[in-house]
Design a protein around this motif. Structure first.
Motif, mmCIF file in Angstrom:
data_model
loop_
_atom_site.group_PDB
_atom_site.id
_atom_site.type_symbol
_atom_site.label_atom_id
_atom_site.label_comp_id
_atom_site.label_asym_id
_atom_site.label_seq_id
_atom_site.Cartn_x
_atom_site.Cartn_y
_atom_site.Cartn_z
ATOM 1 N N ARG A 52 57.690 66.040 29.155
ATOM 2 C CA ARG A 52 58.327 67.216 28.535
ATOM 3 C C ARG A 52 57.619 67.557 27.216
ATOM 4 O O ARG A 52 57.528 68.720 26.831
ATOM 5 N N TRP A 53 57.115 66.566 26.530
ATOM 6 C CA TRP A 53 56.342 66.827 25.304
ATOM 7 C C TRP A 53 55.079 67.624 25.662
ATOM 8 O O TRP A 53 54.717 68.577 24.968
ATOM 9 N N ASP A 54 54.449 67.255 26.757
ATOM 10 C CA ASP A 54 53.257 67.989 27.200
ATOM 11 C C ASP A 54 53.601 69.440 27.539
ATOM 12 O O ASP A 54 52.822 70.362 27.268
ATOM 13 N N LEU A 55 54.785 69.630 28.121
ATOM 14 C CA LEU A 55 55.225 71.013 28.428
ATOM 15 C C LEU A 55 55.339 71.816 27.133
ATOM 16 O O LEU A 55 54.951 72.982 27.065
ATOM 17 N N LEU A 56 55.888 71.156 26.111
ATOM 18 C CA LEU A 56 56.068 71.841 24.827
ATOM 19 C C LEU A 56 54.711 72.213 24.226
ATOM 20 O O LEU A 56 54.522 73.320 23.722
ATOM 21 N N LYS A 57 53.787 71.298 24.305
ATOM 22 C CA LYS A 57 52.443 71.573 23.756
ATOM 23 C C LYS A 57 51.800 72.751 24.480
ATOM 24 O O LYS A 57 51.220 73.640 23.852
ATOM 25 N N LYS A 58 51.923 72.781 25.810
ATOM 26 C CA LYS A 58 51.313 73.879 26.591
ATOM 27 C C LYS A 58 51.985 75.198 26.242
ATOM 28 O O LYS A 58 51.349 76.235 26.168
ATOM 29 N N LEU A 59 53.303 75.149 26.023
ATOM 30 C CA LEU A 59 54.050 76.373 25.738
ATOM 31 C C LEU A 59 53.649 76.923 24.377
ATOM 32 O O LEU A 59 53.410 78.114 24.206
ATOM 33 N N THR A 60 53.536 76.043 23.371
ATOM 34 C CA THR A 60 53.351 76.511 21.996
ATOM 35 C C THR A 60 51.902 76.849 21.672
ATOM 36 O O THR A 60 51.640 77.662 20.788
ATOM 37 N N ILE A 61 50.968 76.276 22.400
ATOM 38 C CA ILE A 61 49.559 76.491 22.063
ATOM 39 C C ILE A 61 49.175 77.965 22.217
ATOM 40 O O ILE A 61 48.313 78.487 21.502
ATOM 41 N N ARG A 62 49.895 78.655 23.125
ATOM 42 C CA ARG A 62 49.589 80.083 23.350
ATOM 43 C C ARG A 62 49.903 80.931 22.117
ATOM 44 O O ARG A 62 49.445 82.057 22.000
ATOM 45 N N TYR A 63 50.756 80.396 21.225
ATOM 46 C CA TYR A 63 51.219 81.198 20.087
ATOM 47 C C TYR A 63 50.412 80.946 18.823
ATOM 48 O O TYR A 63 50.661 81.577 17.804
#
Lengths: 419, 257
Positions: A52-63
């Protein structure tokens, strides 16, 4: 299934925590009498948090701002709650450049002023603070106290709308919150739903079903000039920027006690003893949240914040259900300490305040035996267990603001903070 | 011409909106008036309100809920289901401002009463609710009051209610509440039935499946439930991913205009 056989005949209580079926956020029970909050809490022990931490990283990197000429995200902060942990995760772990946004609540303690100043200094962040004029705020509180038994409406409205307004105005689409209250308390969502911020949730559960426009009335003194700052941006504007509010609690195993203790050690977060709960970490920045506001919660809902804190600690396995009940009984009927301060600020007498507050006592939980004599029949009365002094559970929470023991008891609108 | 709809479904239990998972598990959402008001602001095509603890507790329609919804000023067509047992119930609900009604347990119990409703309210006002599943390649129709399933032929059901019911809502009840797990095998049950129109519901928020299903001639609408509560503008986001052109376009409210 546990039920009380007197005034709470129709209230079902969770077999594990202390919540009842009257919970204002809504709650459901399974066939074993376990509430949805406890069931969803179990996910904290079962989910793959690395994934789930990896999901967060993938989500936020776009911003992340590609040119470095804007902030990557917004973080709504206060001088307490989980602000330090959220900023630590966003800045230090995710490597983002956040703009902190704060709605000034007026009821600030010196601990809160210190914590907020320390937050921006220690994490080296820019901060935007909104301070709505006190005349309008007092007018709004006069109305919301009278109509809804709430002194906190403008604070809740401001704290939840200011970040969205800034996101639209400054074109910073991502807002990062800590934990989703509905998920954490009553299991409103699974962590797997990745629930995001919504106007619907804000209106229903943060603002008691009342948005700014709903306060305008021919029979009241409030006008658009008092309320426009609390209006939610239009759907079209939110969509055009792509505003999105995410909750770190969906991606990290959220444990407020453990997180606060890490922030105390690493970044100097200050805590204080509060009269009506054993938790010294939450809401230390406000004179009224764990005081007058908490008493109104008890009047209206039959339980107060100490029940939320105890239920949380029960779910984390740090105390038993009996110990939780004992703590609730110790704290929930303690008298408030700062009502005179509030009356002086609002310009009302203590008798007037008491009169208005009494109108909001829920007759399901309060019986008026004779003039001024109220008998409490709320949630905690379902259990005959009394508070036991032998169980000194409160020592597990740290109190470290001895530095500020000589603080004047008055609201601080703006403070220098400490170097 | 608009030929397909994307419907928002609101499940009510104990006077609150809940998320429903497989007809067995529930999570709370909030007050019906606020959920419906929000969907209306989002410009959804229709709202189906299903009160799921009426029939199972032998209660009639949830008039308390209906009265509370009358007070909010909304423009979206509303459809009500739950506890409707008689023509009188149907008339009261339509008089309260609902455009159509959904019947479930009455389909098992009293076809004559449904015929009366259709005659007085109009066939267009009546939707039949069919919670279905597949067991060893057979279509099974759930009677949720007794929790028993009966093997059925969709062709027979369609013929039985041909001139009485305007649409059927087929619920993949086992996958209800799941994310994108609608069982596409259920489409074999009705794909060759030309004299009925179907609304599909249950684990349907996957754009690929939605686009495939909307191409079927006898699918008039798809209903979405739980996931509309997870994100701002989720309804518009789903519509954005549907390539079918004969739908109302997505809408973002702007009071400044």
């Amino acid at each position: 299934m546990i039920t009380n056989n007197e005034n709470l005949m129709k209230t079902q209580f969770c077999s594990k925590c202390l919540y009842g079926s009257d919970h204002p956020l809504g709650i459901v029970f399974d066939n074993n009498g376990t509430c949805s909050g406890c069931l969803i809490h179990e996910e904290k022990n079962n989910l793959d948090w690395n994934y789930r931490w990896d999901l967060l990283k993938k989500l936020t990197i776009r911003y992340k701002s590609k040119r470095g000429d804007n902030y990557d995200c917004l973080i709504p902060v206060t001088g307490s709650q989980d602000s330090y942990y959220i900023v630590h995760i966003v800045k230090n772990k995710l490597g983002m450049n956040p703009l902190l946004v704060n709605y000034n609540k007026y009821f600030n303690t010196s601990v809160g002023i210190y914590n907020l100043a320390n937050l921006r200094i220690k994490f080296n962040c820019d901060i935007l603070i909104q301070n709505v004029n006190p005349f309008s705020v007092k007018k709004i509180i006069n109305t919301t106290l009278r109509k809804y038994g709430s002194i906190y409406w403008p604070i809740l409205a401001g704290h939840t709308v200011f970040p969205v307004q800034v996101a639209v105005k400054h074109k910073i689409p991502l807002i990062i919150w800590g934990a989703h209250q509905g998920l954490e308390q009553v299991g409103m969502f699974s962590h797997l739903h990745n629930v995001e911020m919504s106007r619907r949730y804000r209106k229903d559960h943060d603002l008691m079903g009342v948005e700014a426009e709903d306060l305008l009335s021919n029979f009241d003194t409030l006008n658009e000039g008092d309320l426009w700052q609390y209006r939610y941006p239009e759907d079209n504007d939110i969509n055009s920027i792509g505003v999105k509010g995410i909750y770190l609690g969906n991606f990290l195993r959220w444990d407020p006690k453990a997180q606060h203790e890490e922030m105390i050690t690493r970044f100097g977060y200050k805590t204080r003893n509060l009269n009506r709960t054993f938790d010294t970490y939450d809401y230390v920045d406000c004179f009224n949240y764990m005081d007058l506001h908490d008493l109104l919660k008890l009047y209206k809902n039959g339980y107060s914040k100490v029940t939320d804190h105890a239920s949380r600690e029960i779910r984390f396995g740090r105390i038993t259900r009996d110990q939780g009940i004992s703590l609730v009984k110790k704290y929930e009927l303690k008298s408030i300490k700062f009502s005179e301060l509030f009356c002086k600020w609002l310009g009302v007498s203590r008798n007037s305040l008491n009169f208005v507050m009494d109108q909001h006592r829920n007759s399901k939980y309060w019986h008026n035996e004779n003039f001024e004599n109220w008998v409490f029949k709320g949630w905690s009365t379902f259990s005959k267990k009394k508070y036991s002094k032998k169980e000194n559970l409160t020592k597990s929470f740290i109190e470290n603001s001895k530095l500020l023991k000589n603080e004047r008891e008055s609201y601080i609108t703006f403070g220098k903070g400490y170097p | 011409m608009i030929t397909k709809r994307l419907i928002a479904t609101v499940i009510i239990k104990n006077q609150q909106v809940v998320q429903s998972f497989g007809y067995r598990k529930y999570l709370p959402i909030g007050k019906p008036e606020i959920v419906v008001e929000n969907l209306d602001r989002w410009g959804v095509d229709e709202i189906i309100i299903l009160n799921i603890d009426s029939s199972i507790n032998n209660r009639g329609p949830n008039y308390k809920l209906i009265e509370s919804l009358k007070k909010i000023n909304i423009k979206t067509p509303l459809i009500y289901g739950g506890g409707i047992k008689s023509l009188k119930d149907g008339i009261e609900i339509v008089k309260s401002g609902f455009e159509r009604i959904v019947l479930d347990s009455l389909l098992h119990q009293d076809v004559e009463e449904i015929e009366k409703m259709s005659k007085i309210l109009g066939q267009q006002a009546i939707i039949g609710c069919l919670p279905l599943s597949i067991n060893k390649n057979k279509i099974m129709w759930l009677d949720y009051k007794s929790l028993s399933s009966l093997q059925v032929s969709m062709k027979e059901i369609s013929n039985k209610f041909k001139n009485i019911i305007s649409e059927f809502i087929l619920i993949d009840w086992k996958n209800e509440g799941s994310i994108g797990n609608f069982d596409m095998k259920l489409t074999y049950a009705f794909k060759n039935i030309k004299n009925s129109q179907f609304i599909l519901f249950g684990g349907l928020n996957n754009p690929t499946k939605l686009n495939k299903l909307f191409k079927m001639e006898n699918i008039s609408a798809i209903a979405i439930g739980n996931s509309l509560n997870y994100r701002e503008h989720e309804y518009q986001s789903i519509k954005n991913k549907i390539s079918f052109s004969h739908m109302r376009p997505k809408y973002y409210n702007d009071n400044k205009q």
